[in-house]
Write an enzyme that holds these catalytic residues in place. Sequence first.
Site, PDB file in Angstrom:
ATOM      1  N   ASP A 216     -43.560 -68.545-131.386  1.00 10.64           N
ATOM      2  CA  ASP A 216     -42.878 -67.842-132.468  1.00 10.64           C
ATOM      3  C   ASP A 216     -42.353 -66.525-131.924  1.00 10.64           C
ATOM      4  O   ASP A 216     -43.110 -65.734-131.346  1.00 10.64           O
ATOM      5  CB  ASP A 216     -43.837 -67.591-133.639  1.00 10.64           C
ATOM      6  CG  ASP A 216     -43.166 -66.825-134.773  1.00 10.64           C
ATOM      7  OD1 ASP A 216     -42.265 -67.393-135.407  1.00 10.64           O
ATOM      8  OD2 ASP A 216     -43.550 -65.659-135.019  1.00 10.64           O
ATOM      9  N   GLU A 300     -38.113 -72.221-131.973  1.00 10.60           N
ATOM     10  CA  GLU A 300     -37.189 -72.340-133.088  1.00 10.60           C
ATOM     11  C   GLU A 300     -35.753 -72.226-132.587  1.00 10.60           C
ATOM     12  O   GLU A 300     -35.469 -71.446-131.679  1.00 10.60           O
ATOM     13  CB  GLU A 300     -37.458 -71.241-134.122  1.00 10.60           C
ATOM     14  CG  GLU A 300     -38.792 -71.360-134.812  1.00 10.60           C
ATOM     15  CD  GLU A 300     -39.059 -70.181-135.727  1.00 10.60           C
ATOM     16  OE1 GLU A 300     -39.356 -70.404-136.911  1.00 10.60           O
ATOM     17  OE2 GLU A 300     -38.972 -69.041-135.242  1.00 10.60           O
ATOM     18  N   ASP A 396     -47.727 -64.699-137.699  1.00 11.39           N
ATOM     19  CA  ASP A 396     -47.031 -65.217-136.515  1.00 11.39           C
ATOM     20  C   ASP A 396     -47.802 -66.373-135.884  1.00 11.39           C
ATOM     21  O   ASP A 396     -47.193 -67.341-135.404  1.00 11.39           O
ATOM     22  CB  ASP A 396     -46.835 -64.099-135.499  1.00 11.39           C
ATOM     23  CG  ASP A 396     -45.932 -62.997-136.022  1.00 11.39           C
ATOM     24  OD1 ASP A 396     -45.066 -63.306-136.856  1.00 11.39           O
ATOM     25  OD2 ASP A 396     -46.092 -61.836-135.606  1.00 11.39           O
TER      26      ASP A 396
END
Length: 435
Positions: A216, A300, A396
Amino acid sequence: MKINKAYQFRLEPTVEQAVVLNNLVGSARFVWNQILAASFEMFAKNEFINATNLVNKIMDLKNNPDFDFLRTHANAVSLQQKIRDLASAWSRFFDPKVHARYKENKKKPKKPKSFKLLDGTELQLRPLMPQWKRKIDRRDSIRLVQFDKYCRVEGNRVKLPNGVGFVKFRKSQDIIGIIKNVTISKKSGHWYVSFGCERELDQNPIHPSTSAIGIDLGITKLITTSEGQHINPKNSFKSNQVKLAKLQRQLSRKVLFSQNWQKQNRKIQKLHHHIANIRHDYLHKITTNISKNHAMIVVENLKVVNMSQSASGSAVQHGRNVKAKSGLNKSILDQGWGMMVDMIEYKQHWQGGLLIKINPRYTSQTCFQCQHIAKENRRTQAKFECVKCRYVANADFNAARNILAAGHAVLSAEGGCGKGRPMKQKTCGLREKAT
């Protein structure tokens, strides 16, 4: 399997060698601008623009008695490669996919510019068209192909043509593979040499590790992994922001393009180069460590351009929280998320690992325990507390675990990433229930 890799080193030419190199890069910049002007004429007449047509125009410049320096202070191979780069720039302009990505990024439109043609009419320059190269930008380069024919490396010295001779460079690592081309570049007053190498492998590399990890990306914490590890950011721009602002204020008080203005501008460019080097070095160390220790990495698929858009709005409808959004944009761009993901991608390719990019939607609002999705789950930036099952964790860390789980779902839905499959994966849409 072939692996292409570039090795860049700091070049240390003597004063005499620097003069010759300046002539070479200056001639290449001059030819670029001259051929670019000719290509604008071709574009206005709807003529076909490709590498062959543009390269053939180099001889017309050399035959011009006003440009005799192109025969004595230029390298023919580097001029051809420079014009081939110009042809590639025109190819990108004519590619509809590039324009689609440009429109998708929703960049703020710039003030339109024009170019005056030979017949006196003006050509309206469009976005993504090739740009002029300016000496004041202090970014010049030349590329030489057929390395074995014109150059060679002996220890920490490289032999360059056009009377340059052997030039020392800071050889910080061994050059592995066959050198196909060499690029000489000048950035902010420093010379660099980059060797483009090709290495043939008997079989595809096999990653030494078998672990998988989800990552992340953030601002306060640059990286939070699904294993609970946190990596802090370097914030090279933020640490030099006060110094940069001081130099820019001094620049604004000087006469535009005067000698003092150019000296001050060089200081600003060197500081920007220093900031970029700090960021680049830090991200290389982080990504190398992650790539060596994990066979599968899930991140991501963030659209950094859209995330860092200005909130200023328009003259009719002003934006909200413009100052806060401006600070957030600076912090996002200071991290270099896109650069870091690109580094992980090609390093995983070298190691024989796998990089999966997943849809970032709801990864920070989903509870890892019960999969409940709600905006209220993340009430603060740091704390995650599920309103359904009361699961409490670092926000997170919870997101990183969701990212890893989504990566595993991609593998099971798509059947893994076999040979020839794209590194970027996506899940297929859910089927509707049959009635």
